[in-house]
Motif scaffolding. Structure first.
Motif, short mmCIF file in Angstrom:
data_model
loop_
_atom_site.label_atom_id
_atom_site.label_comp_id
_atom_site.label_asym_id
_atom_site.label_seq_id
_atom_site.Cartn_x
_atom_site.Cartn_y
_atom_site.Cartn_z
N GLN A 1 10.58 -40.81 -15.51
CA GLN A 1 11.15 -41.08 -13.76
C GLN A 1 12.36 -41.57 -13.63
OE1 GLN A 1 8.22 -43.74 -12.96
NE2 GLN A 1 6.27 -42.31 -12.80
N ARG B 1 1.95 -43.71 -20.22
CA ARG B 1 1.03 -44.28 -20.68
C ARG B 1 0.14 -42.95 -20.82
NH1 ARG B 1 1.34 -42.61 -13.71
NH2 ARG B 1 3.50 -44.28 -13.69
N THR C 1 1.85 -33.10 -8.39
CA THR C 1 2.58 -34.62 -7.35
C THR C 1 3.60 -34.10 -8.37
OG1 THR C 1 0.51 -35.42 -6.57
CG2 THR C 1 2.42 -37.14 -6.14
N ARG D 1 -2.11 -43.40 -3.21
CA ARG D 1 -1.55 -44.11 -4.55
C ARG D 1 -2.29 -44.70 -5.74
NH1 ARG D 1 1.05 -41.56 -6.14
NH2 ARG D 1 3.43 -43.10 -6.39
N ARG E 1 1.77 -33.94 -17.57
CA ARG E 1 0.81 -35.22 -17.85
C ARG E 1 1.13 -35.44 -19.60
NH1 ARG E 1 -1.76 -38.29 -14.97
NH2 ARG E 1 -2.14 -36.08 -13.43
N TYR E 2 2.54 -36.00 -19.80
CA TYR E 2 2.59 -36.99 -21.24
C TYR E 2 2.26 -38.29 -21.39
CZ TYR E 2 3.97 -31.70 -20.16
OH TYR E 2 4.23 -30.87 -19.70
N GLU F 1 -2.28 -40.88 -21.55
CA GLU F 1 -3.50 -40.35 -20.70
C GLU F 1 -3.60 -39.19 -21.92
OE1 GLU F 1 -2.63 -39.82 -16.27
OE2 GLU F 1 -0.95 -39.87 -17.07
P1 ATP Z 1 -1.12 -38.70 -11.01
O1 ATP Z 1 -2.06 -39.14 -10.03
O2 ATP Z 1 -0.91 -37.31 -11.02
O3 ATP Z 1 -1.33 -39.31 -12.29
P2 ATP Z 1 -0.15 -40.84 -10.84
O4 ATP Z 1 -0.33 -41.55 -8.59
O5 ATP Z 1 -0.10 -41.66 -11.61
O6 ATP Z 1 0.13 -39.47 -10.83
P3 ATP Z 1 2.99 -41.83 -10.50
O7 ATP Z 1 2.34 -43.67 -10.95
O8 ATP Z 1 3.27 -42.56 -8.73
O9 ATP Z 1 2.18 -41.85 -10.51
O10 ATP Z 1 4.20 -42.34 -10.81
C1 ATP Z 1 5.36 -40.81 -10.08
C2 ATP Z 1 5.33 -39.23 -10.64
O11 ATP Z 1 5.47 -40.23 -11.81
C3 ATP Z 1 4.22 -38.90 -10.54
O12 ATP Z 1 4.21 -38.84 -8.81
C4 ATP Z 1 4.07 -37.54 -11.37
O13 ATP Z 1 5.73 -36.94 -10.74
C5 ATP Z 1 4.81 -38.62 -12.32
N1 ATP Z 1 3.82 -38.58 -13.82
C6 ATP Z 1 3.06 -39.20 -13.45
N2 ATP Z 1 2.01 -39.75 -14.57
C7 ATP Z 1 2.85 -39.05 -14.96
C8 ATP Z 1 2.74 -38.19 -16.37
N3 ATP Z 1 1.66 -38.76 -17.67
N4 ATP Z 1 3.55 -37.57 -17.44
C9 ATP Z 1 4.21 -36.83 -16.27
N5 ATP Z 1 4.60 -37.15 -15.36
C10 ATP Z 1 3.78 -38.02 -14.47
#
Ligand code: ATP
Ligand code: MG
Length: 428
Positions: free
Chosen positions: A128, A114, A281, A259, A122-123, A116
């Motif tokens: 996952q 992603r 989270t 979500r 956040r990477y 971001e």
């Molecule tokens: P956030 O609100 O933190 O952006 P999200 O709702 O986008 O999370 P999900 O798409 O539900 O996250 O992904 C499931 C899990 O993957 C998240 O709860 C988080 O632990 C992890 N995750 C999501 N985006 C990232 C990221 N960019 N880097 C690291 N871990 C991530």
């Protein structure tokens, strides 16, 4: 001068000894999945872009601004690095008719991408673990997947994690709520940020998911989806809650938990820790009964979650939970080049008996001094040094020296029957 090459920003190398924590974690995950009878699925990292646009929803953070999308220069196909893996698993399940004989309980571990802003937790490439239970409509499976995450926290030794729970109801219930929500937000339009204003008519529910602190008050007073749920949705939610109560799993009801993806309905949940700041989270998921049909399959209920591996590992560090270090049982010291053939044979015999053995690597100029080899043996963390000196070899023996329990002496072991004494070297 050649330009200095570095990893892409937001994408991390995972190096030893840190990688040991990853392997330990993955072992725990695989053991957990076996206990719950979830089977592994591996899908490509690259998927057609329309899969995510259709699956996640056009007006989501991921599809709007976080996807690594590109055109395949060979054939013009629109492709994306997977930002999540539910859509890919569902595509594979449809493509291979996995559900023809009933439900499937699946899990995966792997990288997601992603675009971001990189920061702690956040990477741009992250990992996952996910479970997807496809073909099950009952609240029992919602409970099952939630408890699987709990079991993993227990296995890892993590305690400071809370469960937040909500129900998003069904699409028609959301539509009624949506109308009320838009009306409410319109009366507060002045307090909405640019993104919220843009989403007001496309995806107002998502506005409740905002991370903008300035909007928290507006969001707090918004109409609650829970008040728009019908009897069936409430009954499903009630059953999930009762099931969690019955096994003593506490939860916090969070009506604002929506979500990030459009595909969820009924139960949604997040596991959150206070120890990781804004990126607290560590696992999120829920039911997505509409997704399979949306992607082109037969209408099929499903529920699952995704867990952020980097965040869980960070939490382990915060909690002082260490993975066992992968040190060898023994380090094989080879004083002269002539001993190399015997040394290799001994090393292979011991390894075949399950001994973790690091053999000294000789350079072009031979194996190096005994002193330097002992230094390396010590640095390897091995409990034993095996010394294959000329004297020992002439007797068909190897000297076994304990490197850890003080300077206790050494004893000789026969090269010919390594199988008989190998067990003594193995780490308990
Ligand atoms: P956030 O609100 O933190 O952006 P999200 O709702 O986008 O999370 P999900 O798409 O539900 O996250 O992904 C499931 C899990 O993957 C998240 O709860 C988080 O632990 C992890 N995750 C999501 N985006 C990232 C990221 N960019 N880097 C690291 N871990 C991530
Ligand atoms: Mg996100």
């Amino acid at each position: 001068m050649a330009e200095e090459l570095q990893a892409v920003k937001g994408m991390n190398d995972i190096l030893p000894p840190e990688s040991a924590r990853w392997e330990w974690f993955e072992d725990k995950v695989r053991a957990l999945m076996r206990r719950y009878a979830y089977l592994n699925i591996r899908t490509p990292i690259v998927e057609p872009t329309p899969l995510f646009v259709r699956g996640l929803g056009e007006v989501t953070d991921i599809v709007e601004k976080e996807m690594y999308s590109f055109v395949d220069s060979m054939n013009g196909d629109a492709l994306s690095l997977r930002p999540e893996n539910t859509a890919g698993v569902v595509r594979a399940a449809i493509e291979h008719s996995l559900l023809y004989d009933g439900g499937k309980r699946l899990y995966y571990i792997g990288p997601m991408f992603r675009h971001e802003k990189p920061q702690r937790g956040r990477y741009r490439q992250f990992h996952q673990v996910g479970v997807e239970a496809l073909g099950y409509s009952g609240p029992d499976v919602d409970i099952e997947v939630i408890l699987m995450a709990r079991a993993l926290w227990l296995d890892l030794g993590l305690t400071d994690v809370r469960l937040e729970l909500n129900s998003l109801g069904q699409p028609e219930e959301r539509r009624a709520h949506r109308a009320a929500l838009i009306a409410y937000l319109q009366t507060h339009e002045a307090s909405l940020d640019a993104e919220a204003r843009r989403r007001l008519h496309t995806n107002p529910l998502r506005i409740l998911d905002t991370k903008n602190p300035a909007m928290q008050a507006v969001v707090e007073g918004a109409p609650r989806l829970m008040d728009y749920l019908g009897e069936d949705s409430l009954r499903h939610f009630d059953a999930v809650r009762k099931g969690l109560d019955a096994v003593g799993q506490p939860y916090v009801l969070n009506p604002r938990l929506v979500r990030g993806m459009d595909y969820y309905n009924l139960t949604v949940f997040e596991w959150i820790t206070p120890r990781l700041g804004a990126q607290g989270t560590i696992c999120g998921g829920g039911r997505y009964d509409g997704l399979i049909e949306m992607i082109g399959g037969k209408s099929t209920p499903a529920v699952g979650w995704g867990m952020g591996v980097e965040r869980v590992l960070d939490l382990l560090v915060q909690c002082g939970i260490e993975a066992p270090a992968p040190t060898p049982d023994a380090y094989l010291i080879v004083p002269d080049a002539q001993a190399m053939t015997d040394a290799t044979a001994l090393a292979e015999a011991l390894r075949s008996q399950g001994v973790c053995l690091q053999m000294h690597a000789a350079g072009r100029d031979g194996p190096g001094s005994m002193k330097s080899q002992f230094k390396r043996a010590d640095a390897s963390g091995a409990r034993y040094a095996l010394v294959l000196g000329a004297d020992e070899r002439s007797q068909g023996m190897v000297a076994v020296k304990n490197l850890r329990d003080g300077a206790a002496g050494q004893h000789l072991r026969a090269l010919a029957d390594a199988g008989a004494w190998a067990a003594q070297l193995r780490n308990a």
